[in-house]
Design a protein around this motif. Structure first.
Motif, PDB file in Angstrom:
ATOM      1  N   ARG A   1       5.152   2.951  -1.777  1.00 15.77           N
ATOM      2  CA  ARG A   1       4.869   1.729  -2.541  1.00 15.77           C
ATOM      3  C   ARG A   1       3.572   1.880  -3.330  1.00 15.77           C
ATOM      4  O   ARG A   1       3.493   1.458  -4.476  1.00 15.77           O
ATOM      5  N   ARG A   2       2.535   2.470  -2.716  1.00 14.47           N
ATOM      6  CA  ARG A   2       1.269   2.675  -3.427  1.00 14.47           C
ATOM      7  C   ARG A   2       1.470   3.558  -4.653  1.00 14.47           C
ATOM      8  O   ARG A   2       0.940   3.277  -5.731  1.00 14.47           O
ATOM      9  N   ASP A   3       2.227   4.637  -4.473  1.00 10.41           N
ATOM     10  CA  ASP A   3       2.505   5.537  -5.595  1.00 10.41           C
ATOM     11  C   ASP A   3       3.283   4.814  -6.699  1.00 10.41           C
ATOM     12  O   ASP A   3       2.994   4.979  -7.884  1.00 10.41           O
ATOM     13  N   SER A   4       4.251   4.011  -6.313  1.00  6.38           N
ATOM     14  CA  SER A   4       5.054   3.262  -7.288  1.00  6.38           C
ATOM     15  C   SER A   4       4.189   2.271  -8.059  1.00  6.38           C
ATOM     16  O   SER A   4       4.334   2.121  -9.279  1.00  6.38           O
ATOM     17  N   ILE A   5       3.293   1.590  -7.359  1.00  4.46           N
ATOM     18  CA  ILE A   5       2.413   0.615  -8.015  1.00  4.46           C
ATOM     19  C   ILE A   5       1.576   1.308  -9.080  1.00  4.46           C
ATOM     20  O   ILE A   5       1.440   0.809 -10.201  1.00  4.46           O
ATOM     21  N   THR A   6       1.041   2.476  -8.744  1.00  2.00           N
ATOM     22  CA  THR A   6       0.228   3.233  -9.702  1.00  2.00           C
ATOM     23  C   THR A   6       1.042   3.568 -10.946  1.00  2.00           C
ATOM     24  O   THR A   6       0.573   3.391 -12.078  1.00  2.00           O
ATOM     25  N   GLN A   7       2.258   4.025 -10.746  1.00  5.73           N
ATOM     26  CA  GLN A   7       3.105   4.399 -11.879  1.00  5.73           C
ATOM     27  C   GLN A   7       3.534   3.174 -12.694  1.00  5.73           C
ATOM     28  O   GLN A   7       3.567   3.223 -13.926  1.00  5.73           O
ATOM     29  N   TYR A   8       3.868   2.078 -12.014  1.00  5.87           N
ATOM     30  CA  TYR A   8       4.275   0.866 -12.739  1.00  5.87           C
ATOM     31  C   TYR A   8       3.126   0.297 -13.559  1.00  5.87           C
ATOM     32  O   TYR A   8       3.320  -0.170 -14.675  1.00  5.87           O
ATOM     33  N   GLU A   9       1.917   0.326 -12.991  1.00  4.67           N
ATOM     34  CA  GLU A   9       0.770  -0.193 -13.734  1.00  4.67           C
ATOM     35  C   GLU A   9       0.467   0.684 -14.939  1.00  4.67           C
ATOM     36  O   GLU A   9       0.070   0.182 -15.990  1.00  4.67           O
ATOM     37  N   ALA A  10       0.653   1.991 -14.811  1.00  4.16           N
ATOM     38  CA  ALA A  10       0.440   2.898 -15.938  1.00  4.16           C
ATOM     39  C   ALA A  10       1.447   2.626 -17.050  1.00  4.16           C
ATOM     40  O   ALA A  10       1.147   2.813 -18.234  1.00  4.16           O
ATOM     41  N   ALA A  11       2.631   2.166 -16.685  1.00  3.20           N
ATOM     42  CA  ALA A  11       3.676   1.865 -17.664  1.00  3.20           C
ATOM     43  C   ALA A  11       3.665   0.391 -18.086  1.00  3.20           C
ATOM     44  O   ALA A  11       4.585  -0.072 -18.765  1.00  3.20           O
ATOM     45  N   ASN A  12       2.644  -0.360 -17.667  1.00  2.50           N
ATOM     46  CA  ASN A  12       2.514  -1.791 -17.976  1.00  2.50           C
ATOM     47  C   ASN A  12       3.714  -2.603 -17.493  1.00  2.50           C
ATOM     48  O   ASN A  12       4.180  -3.506 -18.189  1.00  2.50           O
ATOM     49  N   ARG A  13       4.222  -2.273 -16.332  1.00  3.48           N
ATOM     50  CA  ARG A  13       5.328  -3.029 -15.726  1.00  3.48           C
ATOM     51  C   ARG A  13       4.786  -3.833 -14.546  1.00  3.48           C
ATOM     52  O   ARG A  13       5.018  -3.518 -13.379  1.00  3.48           O
ATOM     53  N   THR A  14       4.033  -4.868 -14.839  1.00  2.00           N
ATOM     54  CA  THR A  14       3.393  -5.659 -13.787  1.00  2.00           C
ATOM     55  C   THR A  14       4.418  -6.377 -12.912  1.00  2.00           C
ATOM     56  O   THR A  14       4.144  -6.626 -11.736  1.00  2.00           O
ATOM     57  N   ASP A  15       5.577  -6.702 -13.475  1.00  2.00           N
ATOM     58  CA  ASP A  15       6.611  -7.374 -12.681  1.00  2.00           C
ATOM     59  C   ASP A  15       7.071  -6.477 -11.537  1.00  2.00           C
ATOM     60  O   ASP A  15       7.214  -6.924 -10.388  1.00  2.00           O
ATOM     61  N   LEU A  16       7.293  -5.204 -11.828  1.00  2.00           N
ATOM     62  CA  LEU A  16       7.730  -4.269 -10.794  1.00  2.00           C
ATOM     63  C   LEU A  16       6.592  -3.949  -9.824  1.00  2.00           C
ATOM     64  O   LEU A  16       6.814  -3.801  -8.616  1.00  2.00           O
ATOM     65  N   ALA A  17       5.368  -3.855 -10.330  1.00  2.00           N
ATOM     66  CA  ALA A  17       4.207  -3.602  -9.472  1.00  2.00           C
ATOM     67  C   ALA A  17       4.012  -4.766  -8.497  1.00  2.00           C
ATOM     68  O   ALA A  17       3.705  -4.538  -7.312  1.00  2.00           O
ATOM     69  N   ASP A  18       4.213  -5.981  -8.978  1.00  2.00           N
ATOM     70  CA  ASP A  18       4.082  -7.156  -8.104  1.00  2.00           C
ATOM     71  C   ASP A  18       5.140  -7.142  -7.008  1.00  2.00           C
ATOM     72  O   ASP A  18       4.861  -7.511  -5.858  1.00  2.00           O
ATOM     73  N   GLN A  19       6.350  -6.720  -7.329  1.00  2.00           N
ATOM     74  CA  GLN A  19       7.422  -6.625  -6.332  1.00  2.00           C
ATOM     75  C   GLN A  19       7.040  -5.605  -5.256  1.00  2.00           C
ATOM     76  O   GLN A  19       7.249  -5.840  -4.068  1.00  2.00           O
ATOM     77  N   GLU A  20       6.483  -4.479  -5.666  1.00  3.87           N
ATOM     78  CA  GLU A  20       6.058  -3.444  -4.712  1.00  3.87           C
ATOM     79  C   GLU A  20       4.935  -3.967  -3.819  1.00  3.87           C
ATOM     80  O   GLU A  20       4.909  -3.681  -2.624  1.00  3.87           O
ATOM     81  N   ARG A  21       4.013  -4.735  -4.399  1.00  3.60           N
ATOM     82  CA  ARG A  21       2.921  -5.320  -3.609  1.00  3.60           C
ATOM     83  C   ARG A  21       3.471  -6.289  -2.558  1.00  3.60           C
ATOM     84  O   ARG A  21       2.989  -6.322  -1.426  1.00  3.60           O
ATOM     85  N   LEU A  22       4.463  -7.061  -2.934  1.00  2.00           N
ATOM     86  CA  LEU A  22       5.091  -7.984  -1.994  1.00  2.00           C
ATOM     87  C   LEU A  22       5.729  -7.214  -0.842  1.00  2.00           C
ATOM     88  O   LEU A  22       5.571  -7.578   0.328  1.00  2.00           O
ATOM     89  N   GLU A  23       6.432  -6.136  -1.169  1.00  2.00           N
ATOM     90  CA  GLU A  23       7.045  -5.310  -0.125  1.00  2.00           C
ATOM     91  C   GLU A  23       5.979  -4.700   0.780  1.00  2.00           C
ATOM     92  O   GLU A  23       6.157  -4.632   1.996  1.00  2.00           O
ATOM     93  N   MET A  24       4.854  -4.268   0.189  1.00  2.00           N
ATOM     94  CA  MET A  24       3.764  -3.710   0.993  1.00  2.00           C
ATOM     95  C   MET A  24       3.224  -4.750   1.971  1.00  2.00           C
ATOM     96  O   MET A  24       2.960  -4.441   3.130  1.00  2.00           O
ATOM     97  N   THR A  25       3.075  -5.979   1.504  1.00  2.00           N
ATOM     98  CA  THR A  25       2.564  -7.051   2.360  1.00  2.00           C
ATOM     99  C   THR A  25       3.496  -7.281   3.548  1.00  2.00           C
ATOM    100  O   THR A  25       3.041  -7.433   4.687  1.00  2.00           O
ATOM    101  N   ILE A  26       4.783  -7.283   3.284  1.00  2.00           N
ATOM    102  CA  ILE A  26       5.766  -7.487   4.352  1.00  2.00           C
ATOM    103  C   ILE A  26       5.718  -6.332   5.342  1.00  2.00           C
ATOM    104  O   ILE A  26       5.697  -6.532   6.561  1.00  2.00           O
ATOM    105  N   LEU A  27       5.669  -5.090   4.833  1.00  2.00           N
ATOM    106  CA  LEU A  27       5.638  -3.916   5.705  1.00  2.00           C
ATOM    107  C   LEU A  27       4.346  -3.847   6.514  1.00  2.00           C
ATOM    108  O   LEU A  27       4.357  -3.408   7.677  1.00  2.00           O
ATOM    109  N   MET A  28       3.229  -4.267   5.928  1.00  2.00           N
ATOM    110  CA  MET A  28       1.943  -4.226   6.635  1.00  2.00           C
ATOM    111  C   MET A  28       1.972  -5.122   7.881  1.00  2.00           C
ATOM    112  O   MET A  28       1.235  -4.896   8.832  1.00  2.00           O
TER     113      MET A  28
END
Length: 146
Positions: free
Chosen positions: A60-87
């Motif tokens: 998820r951390r790797d995906s967030i980095t890549q999504y933010e580099a591609a300006n896809r904040t919607d997908l990065a936010d989804q990954e952050r939500l999944e990280m919160t649940i997994l944590m």
């Protein structure tokens, strides 16, 4: 209650509450757990499950980095939500002082030689897995060995 049972119970609760984002994340976790059980033909322990969750968090951390580099904040936010649940399934994280104390103890046990680095990291991985970021631990060990 085992971690596996807790995840299963949380899935049932998410289904009842119609919490689709939580449900999909838990289903991903259960699928990863089942895959490991089938591949290795073993019954997973809580330690095995924590290792699976840790791997998923890293993805998820790797995906967030890549999504933010591609300006896809919607997908990065989804990954952050999944990280919160997994944590929520990870053990309590250790403070930096507790990690430093563990590193000092293991270094004292194995010595400060460069050849001992592998043994030190192996011992720390067993002791600290899931409780802290092992990349930061590795950097700390390297700094103390220099």
């Amino acid at each position: 209650m085992s971690l596996k049972q807790q995840v299963t119970d949380d899935m049932k609760t998410a289904m009842r509450e119609k919490d689709t984002s939580r449900l999909s994340t838990i289903r991903l976790l259960l699928a990863a757990m089942k895959q490991k059980e089938v591949d290795e033909r073993v019954e997973l322990t809580d330690t095995d499950i924590v290792a699976i969750i840790d791997k998923m968090l890293k993805q998820r951390r790797d995906s967030i980095t890549q999504y933010e580099a591609a300006n896809r904040t919607d997908l990065a936010d989804q990954e952050r939500l999944e990280m919160t649940i997994l944590m929520g399934y990870m053990p309590a994280q250790l403070s930096e002082a507790e990690v430093a104390a563990a590193v000092d103890a293991v270094i004292a046990e194995h010595g400060k030689t460069p050849a001992a680095m592998g043994k030190i990291m192996a011992a720390l991985k067993l002791q600290l897995a899931g409780k802290t970021d092992l990349a930061a631990v590795s950097a700390m060990v390297k700094a103390k060995m220099a």
